[in-house]
Each structure stands twice: as structure tokens, then as C-alpha cells.
Design a protein around this motif. Sequence first.
Motif, mmCIF file in Angstrom:
data_model
loop_
_atom_site.group_PDB
_atom_site.id
_atom_site.type_symbol
_atom_site.label_atom_id
_atom_site.label_comp_id
_atom_site.label_asym_id
_atom_site.label_seq_id
_atom_site.Cartn_x
_atom_site.Cartn_y
_atom_site.Cartn_z
ATOM 1 N N LEU A 54 46.107 40.418 40.908
ATOM 2 C CA LEU A 54 46.719 41.031 41.844
ATOM 3 C C LEU A 54 48.112 40.505 42.200
ATOM 4 O O LEU A 54 49.302 41.424 42.104
ATOM 5 C CB LEU A 54 46.083 40.985 43.417
ATOM 6 N N LEU B 48 41.642 46.474 43.732
ATOM 7 C CA LEU B 48 41.616 44.993 43.999
ATOM 8 C C LEU B 48 41.567 44.662 45.401
ATOM 9 O O LEU B 48 40.838 43.827 45.791
ATOM 10 C CB LEU B 48 42.702 44.251 43.039
ATOM 11 N N GLN C 274 40.276 37.990 40.792
ATOM 12 C CA GLN C 274 40.896 39.260 41.224
ATOM 13 C C GLN C 274 42.492 38.843 42.139
ATOM 14 O O GLN C 274 43.355 39.703 41.751
ATOM 15 C CB GLN C 274 40.000 39.808 42.302
#
Length: 89
Positions: free
Chosen positions: A12, A36, A8
Motif C-alpha cells: 500500500l 489492500l 500489505q
Amino acid sequence: MPLNHEHQMTILKDILSNQQTDCCGTVSECEQIERLVKSLITNENVQPQIKNVLPDIYAYGQAGKYSANLDDHILSHQQQLTEWMNQLS
């Protein structure tokens, strides 16, 4: 299979990096930033110094989603994008 917090974070950072480099983005990217960040904030494996910057990134994504001109929104946040990228690395 759900993404772990490391994946994640990578996604991001990729989105923020692309927006910083290209000075443009999409509403879908802003929505993905929100999702996220929500997930990362609640993850106990994320370091506190990272969690401190996540609310600002969430607000950036949310404001971008509703911005009349997303490219201008991204352009006006270039300094913050640079700071966030440094803090997330």
C-alpha cells in the motif's frame, strides 16, 4: 501463501508513494488500494491509528478508479498522499 498485514502495508505504501512521486497511476493500482485497505481494516493486528486513516485512503482509491482523469485526481490529492505516507510510516 497469503500476504500478512505487514506485507500489505508495504505494498500500500509503495503504491501511494509511486503515485505521489510520479503524479500518475492506473485504475489497477486504485483497485489494489481498495483491496489492500479492505483487508487491513478487518485485520486485528493493524494499529488503531493506522485503521483511522484507511477509510480515507479507500475513498481515494475508489474515487480514482472512477475518475475521468486519474492523473488529475492524483495531482489534486498530493497533500493527502503526503499526510497518509507520514501516518502509515
